[in-house]
Scaffold this motif. Structure first.
Motif, PDB file in Angstrom:
ATOM      1  N   MET A 140     -14.787 -13.007 -15.873  1.00  0.00           N
ATOM      2  CA  MET A 140     -15.414 -14.319 -16.091  1.00  0.00           C
ATOM      3  C   MET A 140     -16.634 -14.502 -15.192  1.00  0.00           C
ATOM      4  O   MET A 140     -16.671 -14.000 -14.075  1.00  0.00           O
ATOM      5  CB  MET A 140     -14.426 -15.453 -15.828  1.00  0.00           C
ATOM      6  CG  MET A 140     -13.310 -15.526 -16.831  1.00  0.00           C
ATOM      7  SD  MET A 140     -13.880 -16.306 -18.330  1.00  0.00           S
ATOM      8  CE  MET A 140     -12.364 -16.440 -19.228  1.00  0.00           C
ATOM      9  N   VAL A 141     -17.626 -15.235 -15.704  1.00  0.00           N
ATOM     10  CA  VAL A 141     -18.877 -15.485 -15.011  1.00  0.00           C
ATOM     11  C   VAL A 141     -18.934 -16.957 -14.619  1.00  0.00           C
ATOM     12  O   VAL A 141     -18.620 -17.831 -15.419  1.00  0.00           O
ATOM     13  CB  VAL A 141     -20.072 -15.144 -15.941  1.00  0.00           C
ATOM     14  CG1 VAL A 141     -21.388 -15.406 -15.266  1.00  0.00           C
ATOM     15  CG2 VAL A 141     -19.984 -13.716 -16.417  1.00  0.00           C
ATOM     16  N   GLN A 174     -10.591 -18.162 -10.528  1.00  0.00           N
ATOM     17  CA  GLN A 174     -11.217 -17.411 -11.622  1.00  0.00           C
ATOM     18  C   GLN A 174     -10.126 -16.951 -12.595  1.00  0.00           C
ATOM     19  O   GLN A 174      -9.207 -16.234 -12.206  1.00  0.00           O
ATOM     20  CB  GLN A 174     -11.972 -16.207 -11.054  1.00  0.00           C
ATOM     21  CG  GLN A 174     -12.785 -15.468 -12.066  1.00  0.00           C
ATOM     22  CD  GLN A 174     -13.622 -14.357 -11.422  1.00  0.00           C
ATOM     23  OE1 GLN A 174     -13.507 -14.079 -10.249  1.00  0.00           O
ATOM     24  NE2 GLN A 174     -14.468 -13.742 -12.213  1.00  0.00           N
ATOM     25  N   PRO A 175     -10.197 -17.386 -13.875  1.00  0.00           N
ATOM     26  CA  PRO A 175      -9.123 -17.087 -14.828  1.00  0.00           C
ATOM     27  C   PRO A 175      -8.978 -15.603 -15.154  1.00  0.00           C
ATOM     28  O   PRO A 175      -7.895 -15.134 -15.432  1.00  0.00           O
ATOM     29  CB  PRO A 175      -9.518 -17.859 -16.086  1.00  0.00           C
ATOM     30  CG  PRO A 175     -10.617 -18.761 -15.701  1.00  0.00           C
ATOM     31  CD  PRO A 175     -11.210 -18.246 -14.453  1.00  0.00           C
ATOM     32  N   TRP A 229     -16.355 -21.580 -15.504  1.00  0.00           N
ATOM     33  CA  TRP A 229     -16.108 -20.168 -15.773  1.00  0.00           C
ATOM     34  C   TRP A 229     -16.303 -19.899 -17.256  1.00  0.00           C
ATOM     35  O   TRP A 229     -15.807 -20.642 -18.098  1.00  0.00           O
ATOM     36  CB  TRP A 229     -14.681 -19.777 -15.384  1.00  0.00           C
ATOM     37  CG  TRP A 229     -14.382 -19.864 -13.928  1.00  0.00           C
ATOM     38  CD1 TRP A 229     -13.557 -20.752 -13.321  1.00  0.00           C
ATOM     39  CD2 TRP A 229     -14.888 -19.018 -12.900  1.00  0.00           C
ATOM     40  NE1 TRP A 229     -13.532 -20.523 -11.969  1.00  0.00           N
ATOM     41  CE2 TRP A 229     -14.339 -19.457 -11.686  1.00  0.00           C
ATOM     42  CE3 TRP A 229     -15.763 -17.930 -12.879  1.00  0.00           C
ATOM     43  CZ2 TRP A 229     -14.620 -18.854 -10.469  1.00  0.00           C
ATOM     44  CZ3 TRP A 229     -16.051 -17.329 -11.670  1.00  0.00           C
ATOM     45  CH2 TRP A 229     -15.491 -17.778 -10.482  1.00  0.00           C
ATOM     46  N   TYR A 230     -17.049 -18.832 -17.584  1.00  0.00           N
ATOM     47  CA  TYR A 230     -17.277 -18.446 -18.983  1.00  0.00           C
ATOM     48  C   TYR A 230     -17.065 -16.956 -19.161  1.00  0.00           C
ATOM     49  O   TYR A 230     -17.196 -16.177 -18.203  1.00  0.00           O
ATOM     50  CB  TYR A 230     -18.711 -18.779 -19.412  1.00  0.00           C
ATOM     51  CG  TYR A 230     -18.973 -20.255 -19.560  1.00  0.00           C
ATOM     52  CD1 TYR A 230     -18.564 -20.950 -20.685  1.00  0.00           C
ATOM     53  CD2 TYR A 230     -19.632 -20.959 -18.565  1.00  0.00           C
ATOM     54  CE1 TYR A 230     -18.801 -22.307 -20.815  1.00  0.00           C
ATOM     55  CE2 TYR A 230     -19.879 -22.319 -18.691  1.00  0.00           C
ATOM     56  CZ  TYR A 230     -19.455 -22.985 -19.819  1.00  0.00           C
ATOM     57  OH  TYR A 230     -19.690 -24.319 -19.943  1.00  0.00           O
ATOM     58  N   ALA A 272     -24.077 -17.324 -21.938  1.00  0.00           N
ATOM     59  CA  ALA A 272     -25.409 -17.774 -22.357  1.00  0.00           C
ATOM     60  C   ALA A 272     -25.363 -19.208 -22.861  1.00  0.00           C
ATOM     61  O   ALA A 272     -26.225 -20.028 -22.530  1.00  0.00           O
ATOM     62  CB  ALA A 272     -25.962 -16.847 -23.441  1.00  0.00           C
ATOM     63  N   VAL A 273     -24.340 -19.537 -23.638  1.00  0.00           N
ATOM     64  CA  VAL A 273     -24.180 -20.903 -24.130  1.00  0.00           C
ATOM     65  C   VAL A 273     -23.913 -21.844 -22.952  1.00  0.00           C
ATOM     66  O   VAL A 273     -24.464 -22.941 -22.872  1.00  0.00           O
ATOM     67  CB  VAL A 273     -23.042 -20.984 -25.175  1.00  0.00           C
ATOM     68  CG1 VAL A 273     -22.695 -22.414 -25.498  1.00  0.00           C
ATOM     69  CG2 VAL A 273     -23.439 -20.236 -26.431  1.00  0.00           C
ATOM     70  N   GLY A 274     -23.103 -21.399 -21.997  1.00  0.00           N
ATOM     71  CA  GLY A 274     -22.811 -22.193 -20.813  1.00  0.00           C
ATOM     72  C   GLY A 274     -24.051 -22.464 -19.979  1.00  0.00           C
ATOM     73  O   GLY A 274     -24.251 -23.571 -19.480  1.00  0.00           O
TER      74      GLY A 274
END
Length: 102
Positions: A62-63, A57-58, A76-77, A84-86
């Protein structure tokens, strides 16, 4: 009464007509740019956003996002807009793999 398509369009000849059109368009003039080459979503500048989840996890905030029934690896976003875009991208990718809405 004739339909709108049948009515002749009068040219905008007066300065007040031109100013009214420009005010309606919020000052924009000319032709709009073609959407063909424009990205739908701008890339995030945060390091690690969109990276595959096979990496650590960066960032603590991050989700992890993976589409339902998707064979693609999770990613990871950033929380919020990027996540949401991911999720939307993951759902789109899973359509052909038996998951997601049809």
């Amino acid at each position: 009464m004739p339909t709108r398509a049948q009515r002749p369009r009068l040219p905008e000849v007066s300065e007040s007509q031109r100013q009214a059109r420009q005010a309606w368009n919020q000052g924009k003039t000319g032709t709009s740019r073609p959407a063909e080459g424009a990205p739908v979503v701008e890339r995030c500048s945060v390091d690690g956003c969109g990276s595959t989840a096979d990496q650590p996890q960066p960032n603590a905030s991050m989700v992890r996002v993976q589409g339902p029934g998707s064979t693609d690896s999770a990613r990871w976003y950033c929380p919020g807009r990027c996540a949401a875009v991911g999720r939307a991208l993951a759902d789109l990718r899973s359509i052909g793999h038996g998951g997601g809405a049809r």
